[in-house]
Scaffold this motif. Structure first.
Motif, PDB file in Angstrom:
ATOM      1  N   GLU A  22       0.929  -1.278  -0.079  1.00  0.00           N
ATOM      2  CA  GLU A  22       0.045  -0.196   0.081  1.00  0.00           C
ATOM      3  C   GLU A  22       0.857   1.382   0.061  1.00  0.00           C
ATOM      4  O   GLU A  22       0.667   2.294  -0.708  1.00  0.00           O
ATOM      5  N   VAL A  23       1.768   1.247   0.720  1.00  0.00           N
ATOM      6  CA  VAL A  23       2.862   2.188   0.912  1.00  0.00           C
ATOM      7  C   VAL A  23       3.504   2.638  -0.682  1.00  0.00           C
ATOM      8  O   VAL A  23       3.760   3.664  -0.949  1.00  0.00           O
ATOM      9  N   VAL A  25       2.710   2.050  -3.394  1.00  0.00           N
ATOM     10  CA  VAL A  25       1.847   2.641  -4.465  1.00  0.00           C
ATOM     11  C   VAL A  25       2.275   4.156  -4.494  1.00  0.00           C
ATOM     12  O   VAL A  25       2.295   4.937  -5.637  1.00  0.00           O
ATOM     13  N   ARG A  26       2.504   4.802  -3.339  1.00  0.00           N
ATOM     14  CA  ARG A  26       2.630   6.039  -3.224  1.00  0.00           C
ATOM     15  C   ARG A  26       4.267   6.592  -2.988  1.00  0.00           C
ATOM     16  O   ARG A  26       4.466   7.853  -2.635  1.00  0.00           O
ATOM     17  N   GLU A  28       6.842   7.224  -4.869  1.00  0.00           N
ATOM     18  CA  GLU A  28       7.568   8.509  -5.367  1.00  0.00           C
ATOM     19  C   GLU A  28       7.071   9.800  -4.666  1.00  0.00           C
ATOM     20  O   GLU A  28       7.724  10.887  -4.705  1.00  0.00           O
ATOM     21  N   THR A  29       5.892   9.676  -4.140  1.00  0.00           N
ATOM     22  CA  THR A  29       5.464  11.123  -3.464  1.00  0.00           C
ATOM     23  C   THR A  29       5.618  11.244  -2.062  1.00  0.00           C
ATOM     24  O   THR A  29       5.274  12.419  -1.412  1.00  0.00           O
ATOM     25  N   LEU A  30       6.290  10.166  -1.636  1.00  0.00           N
ATOM     26  CA  LEU A  30       6.764  10.330  -0.006  1.00  0.00           C
ATOM     27  C   LEU A  30       8.003  11.165   0.217  1.00  0.00           C
ATOM     28  O   LEU A  30       8.901  11.171  -0.634  1.00  0.00           O
ATOM     29  N   LYS A  35      10.719   7.393   2.784  1.00  0.00           N
ATOM     30  CA  LYS A  35      11.291   6.330   1.817  1.00  0.00           C
ATOM     31  C   LYS A  35      12.305   5.416   2.698  1.00  0.00           C
ATOM     32  O   LYS A  35      12.504   4.105   2.306  1.00  0.00           O
TER      33      LYS A  35
END
Length: 112
Positions: A22-23, A25-26, A28-30, A35
């Motif tokens: 789930e993490v 999926v996002r 690149e935006t974190l 990361k």
């Protein structure tokens, strides 16, 4: 979510893997610090699933400082890598990384 994945990585790896996906999926935006956390926890998931090659890859990514340049985190990653090499009978590599972990921990403690 990452904290829960970390807690589950040892007791319930499948649930941990679900949360980590789930993490991912996002990813690149974190923020970079998240990361770095992700890489560490994903490495733990693979370690506790006895997937040592995959665990090494994630730990080495964090050791490289690609997302966060922290001697404390690098020391933990070097220690984890050393443990895996010890588990897999690669004593020279284990010694190399455990020594690096010790040096990084010493450096971090001096500058704290």
């Amino acid at each position: 979510m990452l904290q829960r994945a970390k807690e589950l990585s040892r007791k319930n790896p499948d649930s941990s893997n679900y949360l980590l996906n789930e993490v991912m999926v996002r990813f690149e935006t974190l923020p970079d610090s998240i990361k770095a956390q992700y890489l560490s926890i994903r490495g733990n998931y693979h370690f506790f699933s006895s997937q040592y090659d995959s665990a090494l890859w994630y730990y080495k990514q964090n050791l490289s400082g690609i997302y966060i340049d922290s001697d404390q985190i690098k020391a933990k990653m070097a220690n984890n890598i050393g443990i895996i090499y010890n588990y897999t009978g690669k004593q020279d590599s284990a010694y190399k990384y455990l020594s690096l972990a010790y040096q990084l921990k010493k450096k971090w403690m001096i500058h704290q």
